[in-house]
Design an enzyme around this catalytic site. Structure first.
Site, PDB file in Angstrom:
ATOM      1  N   TYR A 147       0.839  -1.211   0.000  1.00  0.00           N
ATOM      2  CA  TYR A 147       0.000   0.000   0.000  1.00  0.00           C
ATOM      3  C   TYR A 147       0.870   1.255   0.000  1.00  0.00           C
ATOM      4  O   TYR A 147       0.691   2.151   0.809  1.00  0.00           O
ATOM      5  CB  TYR A 147      -0.914  -0.035   1.225  1.00  0.00           C
ATOM      6  CG  TYR A 147      -2.110   0.895   1.192  1.00  0.00           C
ATOM      7  CD1 TYR A 147      -2.539   1.507   0.022  1.00  0.00           C
ATOM      8  CD2 TYR A 147      -2.826   1.153   2.351  1.00  0.00           C
ATOM      9  CE1 TYR A 147      -3.636   2.350   0.007  1.00  0.00           C
ATOM     10  CE2 TYR A 147      -3.928   1.989   2.354  1.00  0.00           C
ATOM     11  CZ  TYR A 147      -4.328   2.586   1.181  1.00  0.00           C
ATOM     12  OH  TYR A 147      -5.412   3.418   1.176  1.00  0.00           O
ATOM     13  N   ASP A 184      10.969  -2.538   9.951  1.00  0.00           N
ATOM     14  CA  ASP A 184      10.060  -1.867   9.022  1.00  0.00           C
ATOM     15  C   ASP A 184       8.977  -1.208   9.871  1.00  0.00           C
ATOM     16  O   ASP A 184       8.123  -1.896  10.446  1.00  0.00           O
ATOM     17  CB  ASP A 184       9.450  -2.884   8.055  1.00  0.00           C
ATOM     18  CG  ASP A 184       8.569  -2.233   6.985  1.00  0.00           C
ATOM     19  OD1 ASP A 184       8.493  -0.990   6.959  1.00  0.00           O
ATOM     20  OD2 ASP A 184       7.965  -2.978   6.195  1.00  0.00           O
ATOM     21  N   GLY A 186       5.688   0.568  10.413  1.00  0.00           N
ATOM     22  CA  GLY A 186       4.449   0.704   9.652  1.00  0.00           C
ATOM     23  C   GLY A 186       4.448  -0.202   8.444  1.00  0.00           C
ATOM     24  O   GLY A 186       4.098   0.213   7.341  1.00  0.00           O
ATOM     25  N   GLY A 188       2.585  -2.487   7.372  1.00  0.00           N
ATOM     26  CA  GLY A 188       1.329  -2.897   6.751  1.00  0.00           C
ATOM     27  C   GLY A 188       1.125  -4.392   6.790  1.00  0.00           C
ATOM     28  O   GLY A 188       1.170  -5.021   7.854  1.00  0.00           O
ATOM     29  N   TRP A 189       0.909  -4.998   5.615  1.00  0.00           N
ATOM     30  CA  TRP A 189       0.678  -6.443   5.509  1.00  0.00           C
ATOM     31  C   TRP A 189       1.976  -7.205   5.275  1.00  0.00           C
ATOM     32  O   TRP A 189       1.945  -8.386   4.951  1.00  0.00           O
ATOM     33  CB  TRP A 189      -0.325  -6.719   4.398  1.00  0.00           C
ATOM     34  CG  TRP A 189      -1.702  -6.234   4.733  1.00  0.00           C
ATOM     35  CD1 TRP A 189      -2.665  -6.895   5.436  1.00  0.00           C
ATOM     36  CD2 TRP A 189      -2.269  -4.969   4.383  1.00  0.00           C
ATOM     37  NE1 TRP A 189      -3.795  -6.124   5.549  1.00  0.00           N
ATOM     38  CE2 TRP A 189      -3.588  -4.928   4.906  1.00  0.00           C
ATOM     39  CE3 TRP A 189      -1.807  -3.860   3.682  1.00  0.00           C
ATOM     40  CZ2 TRP A 189      -4.427  -3.832   4.755  1.00  0.00           C
ATOM     41  CZ3 TRP A 189      -2.641  -2.762   3.530  1.00  0.00           C
ATOM     42  CH2 TRP A 189      -3.933  -2.765   4.053  1.00  0.00           C
ATOM     43  N   GLY A 190       3.108  -6.533   5.438  1.00  0.00           N
ATOM     44  CA  GLY A 190       4.388  -7.228   5.474  1.00  0.00           C
ATOM     45  C   GLY A 190       5.075  -7.466   4.151  1.00  0.00           C
ATOM     46  O   GLY A 190       6.041  -8.240   4.082  1.00  0.00           O
ATOM     47  N   ILE A 211      -4.202  -3.602  14.243  1.00  0.00           N
ATOM     48  CA  ILE A 211      -4.459  -4.983  14.653  1.00  0.00           C
ATOM     49  C   ILE A 211      -4.736  -5.889  13.455  1.00  0.00           C
ATOM     50  O   ILE A 211      -4.155  -6.977  13.341  1.00  0.00           O
ATOM     51  CB  ILE A 211      -5.640  -5.025  15.646  1.00  0.00           C
ATOM     52  CG1 ILE A 211      -5.321  -4.171  16.872  1.00  0.00           C
ATOM     53  CG2 ILE A 211      -5.946  -6.452  16.071  1.00  0.00           C
ATOM     54  CD1 ILE A 211      -6.531  -3.845  17.728  1.00  0.00           C
ATOM     55  N   GLN A 215      -2.401  -9.151  12.437  1.00  0.00           N
ATOM     56  CA  GLN A 215      -2.917 -10.524  12.463  1.00  0.00           C
ATOM     57  C   GLN A 215      -2.737 -11.189  11.104  1.00  0.00           C
ATOM     58  O   GLN A 215      -2.356 -12.361  11.026  1.00  0.00           O
ATOM     59  CB  GLN A 215      -4.391 -10.518  12.874  1.00  0.00           C
ATOM     60  CG  GLN A 215      -4.623 -10.132  14.337  1.00  0.00           C
ATOM     61  CD  GLN A 215      -6.096 -10.053  14.700  1.00  0.00           C
ATOM     62  OE1 GLN A 215      -6.977 -10.005  13.829  1.00  0.00           O
ATOM     63  NE2 GLN A 215      -6.383 -10.038  15.992  1.00  0.00           N
ATOM     64  N   CYS A 373      -6.176  12.188  -5.794  1.00  0.00           N
ATOM     65  CA  CYS A 373      -4.754  12.114  -5.448  1.00  0.00           C
ATOM     66  C   CYS A 373      -3.916  11.770  -6.674  1.00  0.00           C
ATOM     67  O   CYS A 373      -2.817  12.314  -6.858  1.00  0.00           O
ATOM     68  CB  CYS A 373      -4.532  11.085  -4.343  1.00  0.00           C
ATOM     69  SG  CYS A 373      -5.032  11.642  -2.699  1.00  0.00           S
TER      70      CYS A 373
END
Length: 409
Positions: A147, A184, A186, A188-190, A211, A215, A373
């Protein structure tokens, strides 16, 4: 009322090359061209017209979100039309504050209410955007769930490939080596940590208070057999613990908040070992300026786009040497274009997931966010930037003296 709004439109888009038609509540119209309109704005109430008169573009946008105004056509054209008739790049750069006094006050009030001065408030602000459930993000991100701005080098054909390019571009800048500890902030989803662990053999740590993302990341790490290589600190950036060989943060410095840039950079310097290399990737202005009110109110509460100049000043105070600065502004336009296209194509599937949460208001808000944007990074007078700053803790003696190593195959 319509006559006054007609004059406002004539002043703002009258000279635009884009044919636009405005249909007022009383049925009268304004057109800036005799050509067939590429964009139609339809006011459905007197209040929506008054909102545009009082708050100008911000009022139009809020009325669109609340369904009091309909806009037919490519939303990006609205930004493009205003840019054509608006101030030049140098004029915008010299204007650090929002010129509209009412919106400037609303932005100031937002900072008082939602600023990230307290960690508890910062966590709530982060959860507001990122903890909506992963379903929304699956609908418009690439399969890696990255992202942040992608890297569209020559020959790139898809968003997924562009994101892989970006992840490897970052890893090359960091000069990752097997066994090194990478943080890292922030994450995110890694996506970055998975890429760095699998391709470069590092040991990764994600720091994030969100959270749902944490997860998902932990579950994915177990599926990939990387649970012993990736750990998670579920906390604010100011609460980082440990010392690391390499540091990365992609697209999160903007969440620090106007008064917390120093806290972020202090934490960044504090967790990096002497001689360690870091990379800070963030949306920015070239100098300190007010951040767009729509984004702060509806998308990222408490957010602030740092000035490059103020960021470098603070980094110098904490002994961080700037090794390289790259501007990926045009890459972000293409990334946002892809996200906007994916969102619109997959909207019905997302709506079926939770029709109460993902309703028409949400749809319009997200369409405005992604499309506006995208164009705000593209126009000739765009003041938005996407910077990657590569730095070392202390003066480096080992980092390459040219960029050749980044592009070796």
């Amino acid at each position: 009322m319509s006559w006054l709004l007609r004059r406002i439109y004539a002043a703002s888009i009258g000279r635009s090359s884009i044919p636009i038609e405005v249909i007022f509540f009383d049925g009268s119209t304004y057109r800036n061209s005799s050509d067939p309109p590429e964009l139609k704005i339809h006011y459905k109430s007197r209040w929506s017209q008054l909102n545009s008169i009082i708050n100008h573009g911000w009022g139009l946008l809020e009325s669109y979100i609340s369904q009091a105004v309909d806009i037919e056509g490519d939303l990006k054209l609205l930004i493009k039309a205003n840019a054509e008739a608006g101030p030049s790049l140098s004029e915008k750069i010299r204007q650090p504050h929002i010129p509209h006094l009412i919106i400037r006050f609303r932005n100031f009030w937002h900072e008082l209410r939602f600023g990230n001065r307290k960690i508890s408030r910062a966590v709530k602000n982060a959860l507001h955007h990122y903890n909506r459930g992963n379903e929304i993000f699956w609908q418009y991100l690439d399969p890696s769930m990255t992202y942040t701005c992608a890297y569209w080098k020559k020959g790139t054909r898809s968003l997924a490939d562009a994101q892989k390019n970006k992840l490897d571009h970052v890893c090359r800048k960091l000069m990752l080596q097997p066994g090194e500890k990478l943080i890292d902030v922030g994450g995110g989803w890694g996506a970055l940590l998975f890429h760095a662990c699998e391709k470069y053999g590092v040991i990764g740590t994600n720091v994030s208070p969100t959270i749902d993302q944490n997860q998902w990341l932990a579950k994915k790490a177990r599926e990939k057999g990387l649970e012993d290589k990736i750990s998670i600190q579920e906390k604010d950036f100011r609460q980082v613990t440990g010392t690391f060989d390499k540091y990365a943060s992609l697209g999160v410095f903007e969440h620090a908040g106007k008064g917390q840039l120093r806290d972020w950079i202090r934490s960044m310097a504090g967790c990096l070992k002497e001689g360690g290399i870091g990379l800070l990737h963030f949306i920015a202005h070239d100098r300190p300026m007010d951040t767009e009110f729509f984004i702060r109110k509806h998308i990222f509460p408490g957010g602030y786009l740092p000035g490059l100049s103020e960021t470098i000043d603070i980094m110098a105070e904490y002994g961080l040497e700037i090794l390289d600065i790259e501007n990926l502004r045009r890459h972000y336009s293409l990334t946002l274009d892809a996200w906007a296209k994916n969102f619109e194509q997959n909207w019905e599937a997302l709506h079926r997931c939770n029709c109460d949460q993902f309703n028409e208001r949400f749809c319009r808000t997200w369409k405005a966010y992604l499309n506006f944007c995208a164009e705000c990074f593209r126009t000739d007078n765009a003041i938005l930037r996407l910077y990657q700053i590569t730095f070392s803790k202390g003066n480096t003696t080992t980092y390459p003296m040219d960029r050749g190593f980044l592009y070796q195959t």
